[in-house]
Design an enzyme around this catalytic site. Structure first.
Site, PDB file in Angstrom:
ATOM      1  CD  GLU A  25     -51.776   8.020   5.579  1.00 35.71           C
ATOM      2  OE1 GLU A  25     -50.753   7.644   6.168  1.00 35.71           O
ATOM      3  OE2 GLU A  25     -52.915   7.733   5.971  1.00 35.71           O
ATOM      4  CG  HIS A  79     -48.539   9.127   9.278  1.00 33.51           C
ATOM      5  ND1 HIS A  79     -48.399   8.877  10.615  1.00 33.51           N
ATOM      6  CD2 HIS A  79     -49.824   8.810   8.971  1.00 33.51           C
ATOM      7  CE1 HIS A  79     -49.560   8.418  11.101  1.00 33.51           C
ATOM      8  NE2 HIS A  79     -50.434   8.371  10.121  1.00 33.51           N
ATOM      9  CG  HIS A  81     -54.275  11.010   8.867  1.00 36.63           C
ATOM     10  ND1 HIS A  81     -54.953  10.732  10.022  1.00 36.63           N
ATOM     11  CD2 HIS A  81     -53.383  10.008   8.701  1.00 36.63           C
ATOM     12  CE1 HIS A  81     -54.481   9.599  10.553  1.00 36.63           C
ATOM     13  NE2 HIS A  81     -53.518   9.149   9.770  1.00 36.63           N
ATOM     14  CG  ASP A  92     -52.082   6.095  12.188  1.00 36.20           C
ATOM     15  OD1 ASP A  92     -51.480   5.677  11.188  1.00 36.20           O
ATOM     16  OD2 ASP A  92     -52.811   7.095  12.188  1.00 36.20           O
TER      17      ASP A  92
HETATM   18 ZN   LIG Z   1     -52.324   7.542  10.005  1.00 37.70          ZN
END
Ligand SMILES: [Zn+2]
Length: 113
Positions: A25, A79, A81, A92
């Site tokens: 990530e 961010h 995935h 999250d």
């Molecule tokens: Zn996430």
């Protein structure tokens, strides 16, 4: 629901950053004014994990200072995935500490939340 305005270049910068770190990530900050993004700041994912992210605290602090000295506000956090899912994970939501727009870049399409 809040939304952000990004230029194509800013979106490409985010995608290039997350792609360069895939399958881990990747994360970063979006600075701007109101809902208009002016700067994309990549931050190292200290967790080095494909399923979660922890922003490097020193880089995050430096980014905050940079945003402030530019006269901008933190308006978004992004961010990736890399392995899915496309949706926001319970982690999250639990970690969403700032009142800003959270952007998730998933491999299958993009979702802006
Ligand atoms: Zn996430």
């Amino acid at each position: 629901m809040q939304s952000l305005t990004l230029t194509k270049e800013q979106l490409q910068k985010m995608i290039a950053h997350v792609d360069s770190l895939s399958p881990l990530e990747a994360c970063g900050l979006l600075a701007g004014q109101d809902s208009k993004v002016e700067a994309v700041l990549a931050v190292t994912n200290q967790a080095q994990s494909p399923t979660r992210y922890v922003m490097d605290p020193i880089e995050q602090l430096n980014a905050f200072e940079q945003i402030e000295s530019s006269g901008l506000d933190l308006i978004g956090i992004f961010h990736s995935h890399p392995t899915g899912p496309e949706t926001v994970s319970p982690t999250d939501i639990a970690q969403a500490a700032y009142a800003v727009v959270y952007v998730i870049l998933a491999r299958v399409g993009r979702r802006f939340s």
